[in-house]
Write an enzyme that holds these catalytic residues in place. Sequence first.
Site, PDB file in Angstrom:
ATOM      1  N   ASP A  91     -17.373   6.308  -2.062  1.00  0.00           N
ATOM      2  CA  ASP A  91     -16.414   6.291  -1.131  1.00  0.00           C
ATOM      3  C   ASP A  91     -15.935   7.651  -0.569  1.00  0.00           C
ATOM      4  O   ASP A  91     -16.709   9.089  -0.490  1.00  0.00           O
ATOM      5  CB  ASP A  91     -15.147   6.126  -1.825  1.00  0.00           C
ATOM      6  CG  ASP A  91     -13.868   6.215  -1.437  1.00  0.00           C
ATOM      7  OD1 ASP A  91     -13.347   5.666   0.151  1.00  0.00           O
ATOM      8  OD2 ASP A  91     -12.521   5.877  -2.323  1.00  0.00           O
ATOM      9  N   CYS A 117     -16.087   1.054   0.129  1.00  0.00           N
ATOM     10  CA  CYS A 117     -15.313   0.620   0.671  1.00  0.00           C
ATOM     11  C   CYS A 117     -15.181   0.459   1.846  1.00  0.00           C
ATOM     12  O   CYS A 117     -13.894  -0.277   2.014  1.00  0.00           O
ATOM     13  CB  CYS A 117     -14.433   0.797  -0.231  1.00  0.00           C
ATOM     14  SG  CYS A 117     -13.682   2.455  -0.459  1.00  0.00           S
ATOM     15  N   ARG A 157     -13.330  -9.282   0.559  1.00  0.00           N
ATOM     16  CA  ARG A 157     -12.003  -8.873   0.470  1.00  0.00           C
ATOM     17  C   ARG A 157     -11.248  -9.990   1.025  1.00  0.00           C
ATOM     18  O   ARG A 157     -10.487 -10.088  -0.047  1.00  0.00           O
ATOM     19  CB  ARG A 157     -11.762  -8.103   1.318  1.00  0.00           C
ATOM     20  CG  ARG A 157     -12.352  -6.109   1.225  1.00  0.00           C
ATOM     21  CD  ARG A 157     -12.042  -5.810   0.035  1.00  0.00           C
ATOM     22  NE  ARG A 157     -10.280  -5.745  -0.213  1.00  0.00           N
ATOM     23  CZ  ARG A 157      -9.765  -5.102   0.123  1.00  0.00           C
ATOM     24  NH1 ARG A 157     -10.409  -3.421   1.356  1.00  0.00           N
ATOM     25  NH2 ARG A 157      -8.273  -4.508  -0.187  1.00  0.00           N
ATOM     26  N   GLN A 182      -9.691  -3.806  -4.079  1.00  0.00           N
ATOM     27  CA  GLN A 182     -11.138  -3.654  -3.827  1.00  0.00           C
ATOM     28  C   GLN A 182     -12.478  -4.196  -4.570  1.00  0.00           C
ATOM     29  O   GLN A 182     -13.069  -4.580  -3.711  1.00  0.00           O
ATOM     30  CB  GLN A 182     -11.010  -2.556  -3.067  1.00  0.00           C
ATOM     31  CG  GLN A 182     -12.536  -1.716  -3.207  1.00  0.00           C
ATOM     32  CD  GLN A 182     -12.841  -1.973  -1.113  1.00  0.00           C
ATOM     33  OE1 GLN A 182     -12.123  -2.246  -0.744  1.00  0.00           O
ATOM     34  NE2 GLN A 182     -14.083  -2.213  -1.545  1.00  0.00           N
ATOM     35  N   ARG A 219       0.846  -1.133  -0.336  1.00  0.00           N
ATOM     36  CA  ARG A 219      -0.143  -0.476   0.088  1.00  0.00           C
ATOM     37  C   ARG A 219       0.456   1.645   0.046  1.00  0.00           C
ATOM     38  O   ARG A 219       1.773   1.908   1.268  1.00  0.00           O
ATOM     39  CB  ARG A 219      -0.905   0.196   1.032  1.00  0.00           C
ATOM     40  CG  ARG A 219      -1.344   1.262   1.958  1.00  0.00           C
ATOM     41  CD  ARG A 219      -2.577   1.342   2.717  1.00  0.00           C
ATOM     42  NE  ARG A 219      -3.700   0.301   1.264  1.00  0.00           N
ATOM     43  CZ  ARG A 219      -4.821   0.590   1.866  1.00  0.00           C
ATOM     44  NH1 ARG A 219      -5.445   1.218   3.157  1.00  0.00           N
ATOM     45  NH2 ARG A 219      -5.979  -0.502   1.828  1.00  0.00           N
ATOM     46  N   HIS A 248      -7.613   0.545  -7.116  1.00  0.00           N
ATOM     47  CA  HIS A 248      -7.599  -0.286  -5.222  1.00  0.00           C
ATOM     48  C   HIS A 248      -7.701  -1.612  -6.376  1.00  0.00           C
ATOM     49  O   HIS A 248      -9.567  -2.074  -6.174  1.00  0.00           O
ATOM     50  CB  HIS A 248      -7.861   0.326  -4.828  1.00  0.00           C
ATOM     51  CG  HIS A 248      -8.492  -0.103  -3.153  1.00  0.00           C
ATOM     52  ND1 HIS A 248      -7.755  -1.385  -2.498  1.00  0.00           N
ATOM     53  CD2 HIS A 248      -8.957   0.289  -1.675  1.00  0.00           C
ATOM     54  CE1 HIS A 248      -8.072  -1.762  -1.377  1.00  0.00           C
ATOM     55  NE2 HIS A 248      -8.348  -1.181  -1.091  1.00  0.00           N
TER      56      HIS A 248
END
Length: 302
Positions: A219, A259, A287, A127, A97, A124
């Site tokens: 988001d 998310c 996930r 996700q 990340r 992402h």
Amino acid sequence: GKDILSIADLSTKEISALLQLARDLKKGEKKPICQKILGLLFYKASTRTRVSFTTAMYQLGGQVIDLNPSVTQVGRGEPISDTARVLARYLDILAIRTFKQEDLQTFAHYADIPIINALSDLEHPCQILADLLTIQECFGTLEGITLSYFGDGNNVAHSILLGGALMGMKVCIATPDDYKPDSGVVEQAQALAASHGGEIFLTKDPVEAAKGSHVLYTDVWASMGQEASADARIPVFQPYQLNEKLLSYADKEAIVLHCLPAHRGEEITSEVIEGKQSRVWDQAENRMHAQKALMVSVLGIE
Ligand code: CP
């Protein structure tokens, strides 16, 4: 190894196979085991990605090492080119990340193990795999489904654009003028949509995006690293709040995704995230299943 730096590093066929594998793993119909070691190198905070990758690897029988930059030489400036070559000698797979997509590319160039984008400034992909799994569980299909995203044209929006296009979905992105998704990503998504039966639609009108939509997605308005501009963003994004009024324009069977982490009263209301159309907890659970399938696939575990 196969690196997943963008969701578009996977083909439609590969995403379909991954989603099928994720469903089999979730049902317990497949129980692959391995003794692989996953490294997690996270320059930013994470609950879902960190824990779901960890539990997924533990359930596969492997182990996980937390390579927090504050306790490794990475945080003291050791070059990525050196770190990547060393870590590749110890680990089987590395999820990163980072604030910069470019860092992922450098890792992928120097490390001959799979490098997984666990969130960058650009995308992402993990996700969106979980999101696609959740949408497929709810509607039995992805093709022809309309997904409308509201708010900031950010990394999550980019992966939704590309992943949705690859899976033949109609993706509507509703953002203020100054917060549109990256034009290069939009062009890439439009090209993918054209060859995969999908459709890409950008608007600044949230109601236009919500009308008849099957999936309403939002988001945070200020991502990690954008905290300083959070107060200035709130009034600009206010019309894009996912609330009961906006939801009323959608298809009757529409589902709500986020998310997470969520900011109730900002991008989504409490009523909507806790309401009967919300699938955010299934989405978060997925996930783990999606990333387990991804690791099984890129590591070639039988
Ligand atoms: N959605 C998501 O990536 O959550 P975390 O930041 O908690 O990993």
